[in-house]
Write a protein that holds these residues in place. Structure first.
Motif, mmCIF file in Angstrom:
data_model
loop_
_atom_site.group_PDB
_atom_site.id
_atom_site.type_symbol
_atom_site.label_atom_id
_atom_site.label_comp_id
_atom_site.label_asym_id
_atom_site.label_seq_id
_atom_site.Cartn_x
_atom_site.Cartn_y
_atom_site.Cartn_z
ATOM 1 N N LEU A 16 0.799 -1.232 0.000
ATOM 2 C CA LEU A 16 0.000 0.000 0.000
ATOM 3 C C LEU A 16 0.828 1.278 0.000
ATOM 4 O O LEU A 16 0.259 2.367 -0.115
ATOM 5 C CB LEU A 16 -0.915 0.037 1.239
ATOM 6 C CG LEU A 16 -1.992 -1.021 1.353
ATOM 7 C CD1 LEU A 16 -2.739 -0.861 2.675
ATOM 8 C CD2 LEU A 16 -2.957 -0.939 0.192
ATOM 9 N N PHE A 19 0.057 4.300 -2.158
ATOM 10 C CA PHE A 19 -1.308 4.852 -2.160
ATOM 11 C C PHE A 19 -1.248 6.339 -1.805
ATOM 12 O O PHE A 19 -0.345 6.778 -1.081
ATOM 13 C CB PHE A 19 -2.157 4.146 -1.095
ATOM 14 C CG PHE A 19 -3.013 3.024 -1.608
ATOM 15 C CD1 PHE A 19 -2.635 2.225 -2.661
ATOM 16 C CD2 PHE A 19 -4.231 2.772 -0.997
ATOM 17 C CE1 PHE A 19 -3.435 1.193 -3.101
ATOM 18 C CE2 PHE A 19 -5.043 1.740 -1.438
ATOM 19 C CZ PHE A 19 -4.647 0.961 -2.498
ATOM 20 N N TRP A 23 -5.914 8.168 1.257
ATOM 21 C CA TRP A 23 -6.379 6.780 1.310
ATOM 22 C C TRP A 23 -5.721 6.046 2.470
ATOM 23 O O TRP A 23 -6.373 5.297 3.199
ATOM 24 C CB TRP A 23 -6.075 6.052 0.011
ATOM 25 C CG TRP A 23 -6.927 6.444 -1.157
ATOM 26 C CD1 TRP A 23 -7.954 7.346 -1.185
ATOM 27 C CD2 TRP A 23 -6.806 5.940 -2.481
ATOM 28 N NE1 TRP A 23 -8.477 7.430 -2.443
ATOM 29 C CE2 TRP A 23 -7.793 6.571 -3.269
ATOM 30 C CE3 TRP A 23 -5.950 5.029 -3.078
ATOM 31 C CZ2 TRP A 23 -7.954 6.298 -4.619
ATOM 32 C CZ3 TRP A 23 -6.110 4.766 -4.431
ATOM 33 C CH2 TRP A 23 -7.108 5.387 -5.189
ATOM 34 N N GLU A 127 -8.567 0.408 -6.915
ATOM 35 C CA GLU A 127 -7.135 0.163 -6.728
ATOM 36 C C GLU A 127 -6.884 -0.956 -5.727
ATOM 37 O O GLU A 127 -6.056 -1.834 -5.966
ATOM 38 C CB GLU A 127 -6.421 1.445 -6.282
ATOM 39 C CG GLU A 127 -4.928 1.302 -6.184
ATOM 40 C CD GLU A 127 -4.250 0.910 -7.492
ATOM 41 O OE1 GLU A 127 -3.222 0.196 -7.417
ATOM 42 O OE2 GLU A 127 -4.722 1.290 -8.578
#
Length: 164
Positions: A16, A19, A23, A127
């Motif tokens: 992640l 990101f 988010w 995503e």
């Protein structure tokens, strides 16, 4: 030195880390750091899929039950990987089992909270779903190879103890 916040750990995790910050902040609210020891069962096949984990360290053995053989390990995943994707799709039941094989530090997420985020933000949902689909594809490929190994060489020691 103070421990890293969940947000900081997400920024540093390969799954992640790239990101957008917004988010990551929203996801961090639904995560908590956990430490699990060898033998701890994260989940069992067909149990309720209500969470997932981003591994920071350690190893988790993924397995499924084979009648007459018990729980057969199909893959071992370690640091920087993700465990659990069944929380994304109804009926939210695990398709595999998972047991900690080596001391494991992870961020554990509440799946219901993350599903609310996904429904509220289609970009985040697309995503995150795409990343989990890539994980699913890799795990299915590994499971296929493992099944071929088990059926081609049923008496081989790897058939009893699992890969690695």
């Amino acid at each position: 030195m103070a421990p890293l916040s969940v947000f900081d750990q997400l920024v540093l995790h390969p799954f992640l880390g790239d990101f957008p910050v917004g988010w990551l902040r929203r996801l961090a609210v639904h995560g908590r750091p956990v430490l699990r020891y060898p033998g701890y069962r994260l989940f069992r096949e067909d149990g309720p899929a209500d969470r997932f984990w981003l591994l920071r360290s350690g190893v988790v053995a993924l397995d499924f039950h084979v009648p007459g053989r018990g729980d057969v390990v199909i893959e071992r995943v370690g640091a920087d990987s993700v465990v659990g994707w069944s929380w994304l799709l109804p009926p939210y039941r695990w398709t595999l089992g998972a047991t900690v094989a080596e001391d494991c530090q992870a961020i554990e997420f509440d799946a219901a909270g993350v599903r609310i985020l996904i429904n509220a933000d289609p970009g985040l949902g697309r995503e995150l779903t795409a990343r989990f689909l890539a994980v699913m594809g890799g795990r299915l490929q590994t499971a296929r190879h493992r099944l071929v190994e088990l059926y081609a060489y049923p008496d081989h020691p790897a058939g009893a103890s699992g890969p690695g």
